[in-house]
Design an enzyme around this catalytic site. Structure first.
Site, mmCIF file in Angstrom:
data_model
loop_
_atom_site.group_PDB
_atom_site.id
_atom_site.type_symbol
_atom_site.label_atom_id
_atom_site.label_comp_id
_atom_site.label_asym_id
_atom_site.label_seq_id
_atom_site.Cartn_x
_atom_site.Cartn_y
_atom_site.Cartn_z
ATOM 1 N N GLU A 84 0.833 -1.203 0.000
ATOM 2 C CA GLU A 84 0.000 0.000 0.000
ATOM 3 C C GLU A 84 0.869 1.255 0.000
ATOM 4 O O GLU A 84 0.569 2.233 -0.692
ATOM 5 C CB GLU A 84 -0.913 0.003 1.233
ATOM 6 C CG GLU A 84 -1.959 -1.100 1.234
ATOM 7 C CD GLU A 84 -1.450 -2.419 1.756
ATOM 8 O OE1 GLU A 84 -2.239 -3.374 1.835
ATOM 9 O OE2 GLU A 84 -0.241 -2.517 2.084
ATOM 10 N N TRP A 211 18.896 -38.193 -16.448
ATOM 11 C CA TRP A 211 17.749 -37.378 -16.100
ATOM 12 C C TRP A 211 16.505 -37.957 -16.750
ATOM 13 O O TRP A 211 16.555 -38.382 -17.902
ATOM 14 C CB TRP A 211 17.946 -35.945 -16.612
ATOM 15 C CG TRP A 211 19.037 -35.212 -15.922
ATOM 16 C CD1 TRP A 211 20.312 -35.020 -16.342
ATOM 17 C CD2 TRP A 211 18.940 -34.523 -14.673
ATOM 18 N NE1 TRP A 211 21.027 -34.273 -15.454
ATOM 19 C CE2 TRP A 211 20.202 -33.948 -14.405
ATOM 20 C CE3 TRP A 211 17.912 -34.347 -13.755
ATOM 21 C CZ2 TRP A 211 20.447 -33.220 -13.258
ATOM 22 C CZ3 TRP A 211 18.160 -33.624 -12.616
ATOM 23 C CH2 TRP A 211 19.419 -33.066 -12.380
ATOM 24 N N THR A 237 17.254 -41.021 -1.071
ATOM 25 C CA THR A 237 17.531 -40.013 -2.102
ATOM 26 C C THR A 237 18.915 -39.414 -1.910
ATOM 27 O O THR A 237 19.637 -39.163 -2.884
ATOM 28 C CB THR A 237 16.461 -38.895 -2.048
ATOM 29 O OG1 THR A 237 15.184 -39.459 -2.321
ATOM 30 C CG2 THR A 237 16.758 -37.808 -3.067
ATOM 31 N N LEU A 245 19.467 -29.689 -4.006
ATOM 32 C CA LEU A 245 18.171 -29.126 -3.612
ATOM 33 C C LEU A 245 18.206 -27.603 -3.516
ATOM 34 O O LEU A 245 17.637 -27.009 -2.609
ATOM 35 C CB LEU A 245 17.697 -29.723 -2.279
ATOM 36 C CG LEU A 245 17.509 -31.240 -2.240
ATOM 37 C CD1 LEU A 245 16.992 -31.670 -0.874
ATOM 38 C CD2 LEU A 245 16.558 -31.701 -3.339
ATOM 39 N N GLU A 329 10.324 -33.925 -2.346
ATOM 40 C CA GLU A 329 11.009 -34.467 -3.534
ATOM 41 C C GLU A 329 11.624 -35.813 -3.194
ATOM 42 O O GLU A 329 12.756 -36.113 -3.561
ATOM 43 C CB GLU A 329 12.080 -33.485 -4.018
ATOM 44 C CG GLU A 329 11.535 -32.175 -4.551
ATOM 45 C CD GLU A 329 12.566 -31.399 -5.346
ATOM 46 O OE1 GLU A 329 13.154 -31.980 -6.297
ATOM 47 O OE2 GLU A 329 12.799 -30.224 -5.024
ATOM 48 N N GLY A 331 11.560 -40.225 -2.529
ATOM 49 C CA GLY A 331 11.291 -41.446 -3.276
ATOM 50 C C GLY A 331 9.935 -42.026 -2.939
ATOM 51 O O GLY A 331 9.170 -41.475 -2.141
ATOM 52 N N LEU A 334 8.905 -42.921 1.036
ATOM 53 C CA LEU A 334 8.554 -41.776 1.872
ATOM 54 C C LEU A 334 7.316 -41.064 1.326
ATOM 55 O O LEU A 334 6.485 -40.562 2.094
ATOM 56 C CB LEU A 334 9.731 -40.803 1.960
ATOM 57 C CG LEU A 334 9.535 -39.579 2.868
ATOM 58 C CD1 LEU A 334 9.102 -39.999 4.265
ATOM 59 C CD2 LEU A 334 10.820 -38.750 2.935
ATOM 60 N N ALA A 335 7.168 -41.039 -0.001
ATOM 61 C CA ALA A 335 5.978 -40.420 -0.597
ATOM 62 C C ALA A 335 4.712 -41.152 -0.154
ATOM 63 O O ALA A 335 3.699 -40.536 0.186
ATOM 64 C CB ALA A 335 6.084 -40.428 -2.119
ATOM 65 N N ALA A 336 4.773 -42.491 -0.146
ATOM 66 C CA ALA A 336 3.616 -43.280 0.284
ATOM 67 C C ALA A 336 3.299 -43.019 1.747
ATOM 68 O O ALA A 336 2.129 -42.906 2.141
ATOM 69 C CB ALA A 336 3.885 -44.766 0.055
#
Length: 524
Positions: A84, A211, A237, A245, A329, A331, A334-336
């Site tokens: 503002e 990649w 990872t 990262l 990010e 594997g 850990l994602a599950a």
């Protein structure tokens, strides 16, 4: 590349909106356009402002015949000028009788009334607000303050209603989705990101993964990191990929890096242990590899132990530390676990036009225990004072560092530059810095709190409050230096409060004595 995302967030928009008869469609369309512009500006600060909202402001002339934008601004980072104020300064005299458009109701409390004051003093006649402030103790305060000064305040969805307004509201919700979700659900907003082949593999059977996606996809990931407060990976990872990262193409903000490892079976050599520019935290289970914990501490890596390590307790801990947005990010395993614990709210999946095959090649999400297709999770909204620290400023390197810190756009950036220079060129740091740093901080606090009367009043209003040590809610000072749990900032503020209270008491006594002398002189 195929890009997919799912978002779960606030959804309180009316299902059917009808324009008010008193507002023309062209006027509402212009209001909606300006609010969307304010939201677009606010989004530029994503990642820089946590745990505060992203704010944007647009000021436009109120002439119905020829409306035009005359000033803009957005909150760059914590500690920088409110949008503002920026928009008012850019608009100059054209603020008189103009309309200010804000994507979010500004913060308005005893310690910070700058935004509202800037609009009032500039002569703004009307304010249009996208959504009310999500924090209950601030919700509606700025609106009431503006209306009490005679300004017309319209809130989208309440005072202005139509289809175009609904779209503008959505843009305001999206730009502050992490804060809204954190406020409503009590956890940081979490995003799971992965890249996979067409046959659903995130690496070859050997574990090699560089990649899968394209350079364009990787640049997009850098941007995602730059919008996050922290990036989380698992121990596997670190062992397999040795990631950095960093947010190399995501702007000036650098998120904290977090490694979750129950056993601490991690390599001694890893990019993540270099904290020269980016901090790293390792979350582990209590008692795991004490010797390795000491090794990490010697590298400057923060180690946090949990009784039982899982994504939920880590997210609760990061919530207490003020985090808004977390990027996972990790594997598949850990994602599950993160999905099972209900902490994932959005997914970015990069699907490469490649097939790698392999029975043992890992997939992006591990076992979730589902045995029927009806149990599958369905995705929604799918879319494919630091300068005193250094000496020898006449040295070319020191001089450049001094100027970079002086010109830093935010306190976060200035602090990061200072830490980097201290590690790279320790000979430039004054030898007595550790002992004098507290005195420098105290002088800086006293200068700031003495300059602004509202800050003085806010500090004095805490008289009688007790200082809390080792507070998990205070990221920078609550843990103290070397983890001893002493709240140095709190102690300095209490010391300053005592000084102000003593000065206030002295002034009161002097005034009382002066009145008594005057009364004595009046006696016959």
């Amino acid at each position: 590349m195929v890009y997919a995302a799912v978002a779960v967030g606030p959804s309180n928009l009316p299902s059917a909106l009808i324009c008010r008869a008193t507002s023309s469609s062209s006027s509402l369309a212009f209001d909606a356009t300006c609010i969307k512009r304010a939201a677009h500006l606010a989004d530029k600060s994503a990642g820089f402002t946590a745990p505060h909202p992203n704010f944007g402001c647009v000021i436009a002339t109120a002439d119905a015949e020829e409306r035009s934008v005359v000033g803009e601004g957005y909150l760059y980072a914590q500690g920088t000028s409110p949008p503002e104020v920026q928009a008012v300064q850019a608009s100059g005299d054209r603020c008189r009788a103009a309309t200010a458009y804000l994507n979010l109701e500004p913060s308005h409390c005893l310690g910070d009334q700058t935004a509202v004051s800037a609009l009032i003093q500039a002569g703004i006649s009307r304010v249009v607000i996208g959504i009310r402030h999500p924090l209950h103790h601030l919700r509606g305060k700025a609106i009431r303050a503006l209306r009490s000064e005679g300004l017309l305040v319209d809130v989208l969805g309440e005072d202005l209603q139509c289809k175009t307004i609904e779209e503008a509201v959505e843009s305001c919700l999206l730009v502050n989705a992490p804060l809204l979700y954190r406020t409503a659900c009590g956890v940081p907003f979490s995003v799971l990101k992965y890249a996979m082949t067409l046959d659903g593999k995130i690496a070859a059977s050997s574990g090699h993964a560089s990649w899968i996606s394209s350079k364009k996809s990787r640049n997009r990931v850098f941007e995602l990191r730059g919008r996050s407060d922290a990036v989380i990976v698992g121990g596997n990872t670190v062992r397999q990929d040795n990631p950095r990262l960093t947010a190399r193409h995501g702007g000036g903000h650098v998120p904290q890096r977090i490694v979750m490892s129950t056993s601490l079976d991690l390599p001694e050599t890893a990019y993540l242990w270099d904290v020269t520019e980016v901090p790293t935290m390792v979350a582990t289970q209590r008692g795991a590899r004490r010797s390795f914990q000491k090794f990490l501490a010697s590298k400057g890596v923060e180690v946090v132990e949990f009784e039982i390590l899982n994504p939920k307790v880590v997210m609760d801990y990061l919530y207490d530390r003020g985090c808004l947005s977390i990027l996972w990010e990790c594997g598949g395993t850990l994602a599950a676990s993160a999905i099972s614990h209900g902490v994932i709210h959005k997914v970015h999946a990069f699907v490469a036009p490649k097939i790698i095959g392999g029975k043992n090649a890992p997939s992006p999400v591990g076992e979730l225990g589902m045995v029927e297709m009806s149990q599958a999770l369905e995705l929604n909204d799918v879319d494919f004072e630091q300068a005193h620290k250094f000496v020898r400023v006449d040295d070319p390197v020191g001089k450049n560092c001094f100027e970079d810190i002086k010109n830093a756009k935010s306190p976060e950036e200035a602090a990061r530059l200072g830490r980097k220079m201290q590690r790279q060129c320790p000979d430039l740091v004054r030898s007595d810095w550790e002992s004098i740093k507290i005195n420098v901080m105290y002088r800086a606090l006293k200068c700031k709190f003495s300059t602004y009367s509202n800050l003085t009043s806010m500090l004095l209003s805490t008289a009688g409050s007790v200082l809390v040590e080792a507070s998990p809610h205070d990221l920078f000072w609550g843990g103290g230096r070397d983890g001893e749990g002493l709240n140095y900032l709190g102690r300095l503020l209490m010391q300053l409060r005592s000084e102000f209270l003593a000065a206030s008491s002295s002034e009161t006594n002097e005034t009382t004595c002066g009145l008594e002398e005057n009364e004595v002189q009046k006696l016959p």
